[in-house]
Design a protein around this motif. Structure first.
Motif, PDB file in Angstrom:
ATOM      1  N   CYS A 190       0.840  -1.202   0.000  1.00 29.14           N
ATOM      2  CA  CYS A 190       0.000   0.000   0.000  1.00 29.14           C
ATOM      3  C   CYS A 190       0.874   1.250   0.000  1.00 29.14           C
ATOM      4  O   CYS A 190       2.019   1.215   0.444  1.00 29.14           O
ATOM      5  N   HIS A 191       0.319   2.339  -0.492  1.00 25.99           N
ATOM      6  CA  HIS A 191       1.083   3.585  -0.629  1.00 25.99           C
ATOM      7  C   HIS A 191       0.123   4.759  -0.582  1.00 25.99           C
ATOM      8  O   HIS A 191      -1.074   4.583  -0.284  1.00 25.99           O
ATOM      9  N   SER A 192       0.623   5.948  -0.926  1.00 30.33           N
ATOM     10  CA  SER A 192      -0.194   7.146  -0.711  1.00 30.33           C
ATOM     11  C   SER A 192      -1.409   7.233  -1.634  1.00 30.33           C
ATOM     12  O   SER A 192      -2.331   7.984  -1.365  1.00 30.33           O
ATOM     13  N   GLY A 209       4.226  -1.353   9.131  1.00 28.79           N
ATOM     14  CA  GLY A 209       4.040   0.093   8.971  1.00 28.79           C
ATOM     15  C   GLY A 209       5.363   0.733   8.601  1.00 28.79           C
ATOM     16  O   GLY A 209       6.321   0.668   9.368  1.00 28.79           O
ATOM     17  N   ALA A 210       5.425   1.339   7.424  1.00 29.78           N
ATOM     18  CA  ALA A 210       6.661   1.996   6.951  1.00 29.78           C
ATOM     19  C   ALA A 210       6.261   3.251   6.187  1.00 29.78           C
ATOM     20  O   ALA A 210       6.513   3.396   4.993  1.00 29.78           O
ATOM     21  N   VAL A 211       5.611   4.166   6.903  1.00 25.13           N
ATOM     22  CA  VAL A 211       4.963   5.317   6.278  1.00 25.13           C
ATOM     23  C   VAL A 211       5.695   6.631   6.586  1.00 25.13           C
ATOM     24  O   VAL A 211       5.758   7.535   5.746  1.00 25.13           O
ATOM     25  N   TYR A 233       9.729   5.554  12.954  1.00 25.80           N
ATOM     26  CA  TYR A 233      10.387   6.174  14.104  1.00 25.80           C
ATOM     27  C   TYR A 233      10.169   7.672  14.011  1.00 25.80           C
ATOM     28  O   TYR A 233      10.705   8.338  13.122  1.00 25.80           O
ATOM     29  N   ASN A 234       9.316   8.180  14.891  1.00 24.28           N
ATOM     30  CA  ASN A 234       8.950   9.605  14.853  1.00 24.28           C
ATOM     31  C   ASN A 234       9.184  10.200  16.233  1.00 24.28           C
ATOM     32  O   ASN A 234       9.228   9.477  17.227  1.00 24.28           O
ATOM     33  N   PRO A 235       9.297  11.535  16.303  1.00 19.09           N
ATOM     34  CA  PRO A 235       9.487  12.165  17.606  1.00 19.09           C
ATOM     35  C   PRO A 235       8.392  11.721  18.576  1.00 19.09           C
ATOM     36  O   PRO A 235       7.248  11.521  18.181  1.00 19.09           O
ATOM     37  N   VAL A 260      12.497  -2.469  15.681  1.00 17.60           N
ATOM     38  CA  VAL A 260      13.119  -2.548  14.352  1.00 17.60           C
ATOM     39  C   VAL A 260      14.476  -1.835  14.295  1.00 17.60           C
ATOM     40  O   VAL A 260      15.411  -2.316  13.644  1.00 17.60           O
ATOM     41  N   GLY A 261      14.601  -0.689  14.972  1.00 16.09           N
ATOM     42  CA  GLY A 261      15.831   0.114  14.874  1.00 16.09           C
ATOM     43  C   GLY A 261      17.109  -0.662  15.182  1.00 16.09           C
ATOM     44  O   GLY A 261      18.024  -0.704  14.356  1.00 16.09           O
ATOM     45  N   PRO A 262      17.189  -1.312  16.368  1.00 15.74           N
ATOM     46  CA  PRO A 262      18.413  -2.045  16.695  1.00 15.74           C
ATOM     47  C   PRO A 262      18.706  -3.175  15.705  1.00 15.74           C
ATOM     48  O   PRO A 262      19.874  -3.492  15.446  1.00 15.74           O
ATOM     49  N   MET A 263      17.641  -3.775  15.139  1.00 19.74           N
ATOM     50  CA  MET A 263      17.846  -4.870  14.178  1.00 19.74           C
ATOM     51  C   MET A 263      18.437  -4.356  12.860  1.00 19.74           C
ATOM     52  O   MET A 263      19.174  -5.061  12.181  1.00 19.74           O
ATOM     53  N   THR A 264      18.088  -3.114  12.504  1.00 18.04           N
ATOM     54  CA  THR A 264      18.649  -2.517  11.291  1.00 18.04           C
ATOM     55  C   THR A 264      20.169  -2.407  11.426  1.00 18.04           C
ATOM     56  O   THR A 264      20.922  -2.805  10.528  1.00 18.04           O
ATOM     57  N   ILE A 265      20.596  -1.890  12.569  1.00 20.10           N
ATOM     58  CA  ILE A 265      22.035  -1.689  12.776  1.00 20.10           C
ATOM     59  C   ILE A 265      22.754  -3.039  12.871  1.00 20.10           C
ATOM     60  O   ILE A 265      23.800  -3.244  12.260  1.00 20.10           O
TER      61      ILE A 265
HETATM   62  P1  NAP Z   1       9.534   7.358   2.757  1.00 14.82           P
HETATM   63  O1  NAP Z   1      10.624   7.178   1.785  1.00 14.82           O
HETATM   64  O2  NAP Z   1       9.045   8.725   3.077  1.00 14.82           O
HETATM   65  O3  NAP Z   1       8.302   6.473   2.263  1.00 14.82           O
HETATM   66  C1  NAP Z   1       7.061   6.554   2.895  1.00 14.82           C
HETATM   67  C2  NAP Z   1       6.090   5.655   2.197  1.00 14.82           C
HETATM   68  O4  NAP Z   1       4.825   5.816   2.841  1.00 14.82           O
HETATM   69  C3  NAP Z   1       5.893   5.999   0.706  1.00 14.82           C
HETATM   70  O5  NAP Z   1       5.911   4.825  -0.063  1.00 14.82           O
HETATM   71  C4  NAP Z   1       4.536   6.667   0.684  1.00 14.82           C
HETATM   72  O6  NAP Z   1       3.784   6.426  -0.497  1.00 14.82           O
HETATM   73  C5  NAP Z   1       3.833   6.016   1.861  1.00 14.82           C
HETATM   74  N1  NAP Z   1       2.768   6.887   2.339  1.00 14.82           N
HETATM   75  C6  NAP Z   1       2.850   8.208   2.624  1.00 14.82           C
HETATM   76  N2  NAP Z   1       1.627   8.669   2.975  1.00 14.82           N
HETATM   77  C7  NAP Z   1       0.784   7.619   2.905  1.00 14.82           C
HETATM   78  C8  NAP Z   1      -0.604   7.487   3.121  1.00 14.82           C
HETATM   79  N3  NAP Z   1      -1.381   8.527   3.466  1.00 14.82           N
HETATM   80  N4  NAP Z   1      -1.150   6.254   2.963  1.00 14.82           N
HETATM   81  C9  NAP Z   1      -0.397   5.207   2.595  1.00 14.82           C
HETATM   82  N5  NAP Z   1       0.928   5.291   2.357  1.00 14.82           N
HETATM   83  C10 NAP Z   1       1.506   6.491   2.506  1.00 14.82           C
HETATM   84  O7  NAP Z   1       9.903   6.713   4.170  1.00 14.82           O
HETATM   85  P2  NAP Z   1      10.869   5.473   4.547  1.00 14.82           P
HETATM   86  O8  NAP Z   1      12.285   5.863   4.391  1.00 14.82           O
HETATM   87  O9  NAP Z   1      10.376   4.242   3.899  1.00 14.82           O
HETATM   88  O10 NAP Z   1      10.575   5.394   6.118  1.00 14.82           O
HETATM   89  C11 NAP Z   1       9.308   5.052   6.630  1.00 14.82           C
HETATM   90  C12 NAP Z   1       9.363   5.055   8.153  1.00 14.82           C
HETATM   91  O11 NAP Z   1      10.327   4.122   8.599  1.00 14.82           O
HETATM   92  C13 NAP Z   1       9.787   6.396   8.774  1.00 14.82           C
HETATM   93  O12 NAP Z   1       9.093   6.535  10.006  1.00 14.82           O
HETATM   94  C14 NAP Z   1      11.263   6.213   9.054  1.00 14.82           C
HETATM   95  O13 NAP Z   1      11.706   6.990  10.158  1.00 14.82           O
HETATM   96  C15 NAP Z   1      11.302   4.755   9.417  1.00 14.82           C
HETATM   97  N6  NAP Z   1      12.614   4.111   9.173  1.00 14.82           N
HETATM   98  C16 NAP Z   1      13.145   3.423  10.202  1.00 14.82           C
HETATM   99  C17 NAP Z   1      14.355   2.789  10.037  1.00 14.82           C
HETATM  100  C18 NAP Z   1      14.924   2.032  11.178  1.00 14.82           C
HETATM  101  O14 NAP Z   1      16.044   1.588  11.115  1.00 14.82           O
HETATM  102  N7  NAP Z   1      14.179   1.865  12.248  1.00 14.82           N
HETATM  103  C19 NAP Z   1      15.033   2.846   8.816  1.00 14.82           C
HETATM  104  C20 NAP Z   1      14.445   3.528   7.755  1.00 14.82           C
HETATM  105  C21 NAP Z   1      13.222   4.165   7.953  1.00 14.82           C
HETATM  106  P3  NAP Z   1       4.216   6.971  -1.966  1.00 14.82           P
HETATM  107  O15 NAP Z   1       5.298   6.054  -2.436  1.00 14.82           O
HETATM  108  O16 NAP Z   1       2.979   6.857  -2.759  1.00 14.82           O
HETATM  109  O17 NAP Z   1       4.702   8.369  -1.754  1.00 14.82           O
END
Ligand code: NAP
Length: 280
Positions: A190-192, A209-211, A233-235, A260-265
């Motif tokens: 799913c996406h935007s 959830g990866a939004v 990961y948000n404020p 998820v964060g620690p597993m990424t590293i």
């Molecule tokens: P991103 O590049 O901004 O991608 C966000 C995705 O969400 C896009 O595919 C977007 O769709 C979709 N989206 C946005 N609004 C939406 C909506 N209203 N309904 C459905 N889908 C929607 O972000 P990302 O880099 O993948 O990161 C996502 C999250 O993961 C963030 O919170 C980030 O901090 C976290 N993250 C964590 C780690 C970790 O190690 N823990 C690593 C990386 C990221 P479109 O493609 O259509 O724009």
């Protein structure tokens, strides 16, 4: 039913203990040489600087080294490509991490794709993605590969399950979907522009959830007994899923922080050790 906590922090610690031993063994048979992860940070985004520092600290914890490349905000694509070429050519460097995002004037895709596949330990190249999607050997994108490790650690069944991945970014949602597909899940991405998102999420046995929007995926969209993976990961700190609403009725969930964060590293570091072992 109280959901099992998928304790990424604890599992990452165990992975690091194992990696320390592998690094020591490798050093013993290569005359004291240690795996080196090169990290490239472009610009002055404080969050990116923190992530790079955390990755460098993890290298130290397992006895590896990191080589830090710091470039100014006004760096051009050509300058960054030249840095990557240098690191590709350096036999002492086993892995290259280019911290995402880079400043807007840089062609990030071209720079990611310049990283040689043997050193693509963060799993960001198109080549690596293609191989992974085809089920061939490749380093996986670190965050989804870390999630797969976590699911495996807890023996979470994937085969035949319906996984719904919300987000399709090149480093997270898209590779996540293919990794789950490779493990025989039925996957909805799913996406935007997706219509009826709550309705689709209601069918998920596994929801990812990866939004990048705080608690965007609401608890009442998620069915009882689902496995809930929150990569956000948000404020706050809060994730991309309203976790507080599902703790008592999901099968398992990743906490934020500490999931998820620690597993990424840990995955990034593990893939660097693997690259060094292959090079040796
Ligand atoms: P991103 O590049 O901004 O991608 C966000 C995705 O969400 C896009 O595919 C977007 O769709 C979709 N989206 C946005 N609004 C939406 C909506 N209203 N309904 C459905 N889908 C929607 O972000 P990302 O880099 O993948 O990161 C996502 C999250 O993961 C963030 O919170 C980030 O901090 C976290 N993250 C964590 C780690 C970790 O190690 N823990 C690593 C990386 C990221 P479109 O493609 O259509 O724009």
């Amino acid at each position: 039913m109280t959901g099992v906590i998928l304790d990424g922090k604890g599992v990452a610690k165990k992975i690091e203990t194992d990696l320390s031993q592998r690094v020591a063994k490798l050093a013993a048979r290569t005359g004291g040489k240690k795996p080196i992860l090169a990290t490239i940070l472009v610009g002055d985004d404080p969050a990116s600087a923190t992530y790079v520092r955390m990755k460098g600290n993890a290298c130290e914890r397992v006895g590896m080294q990191s080589q830090k490349v710091i470039l100014p905000q006004e760096t051009t694509t050509e300058q960054l490509l030249a840095e990557i070429d240098n690191l590709n050519a350096n036999p002492d460097v086993h892995g290259i991490l280019l911290q995402h995002p880079v400043p807007p004037q840089i062609d990030e895709r071209a720079c990611f794709d310049r990283i040689s596949i043997e050193k693509d330990v963060d799993g960001v190249t198109s080549h690596g993605f293609g191989r992974m999607a085809m089920g061939e050997r490749a380093f996986g994108s670190a965050t989804p590969a870390g999630i797969m490790r976590l699911l495996a650690h807890y023996d979470i069944p994937i085969k035949g399950k319906h996984a719904v991945v919300v987000g399709r970014s090149p480093i997270l949602g898209k590779p996540m979907a293919f990794m789950l597909l490779n493990e025989h899940a039925t996957v909805t991405i799913c996406h935007s522009r997706t219509q009826n998102l709550p309705e689709l999420v209601k069918h998920a046995d596994i929801i990812v959830g990866a939004v990048g929007k705080p608690e965007f995926i609401r608890g009442d969209w998620i069915k009882d007994g689902a496995v809930v993976i929150d990569a956000g990961y948000n404020p706050g700190p809060v994730g991309d899923i309203e976790l507080s609403a599902i703790l008592e009725r999901c099968a398992a969930y990743t906490p934020v922080p500490g999931g998820v964060g620690p597993m990424t590293i840990a995955t990034l570091i593990a893939q660097t050790v693997e690259a060094a072992e292959r090079a040796a």
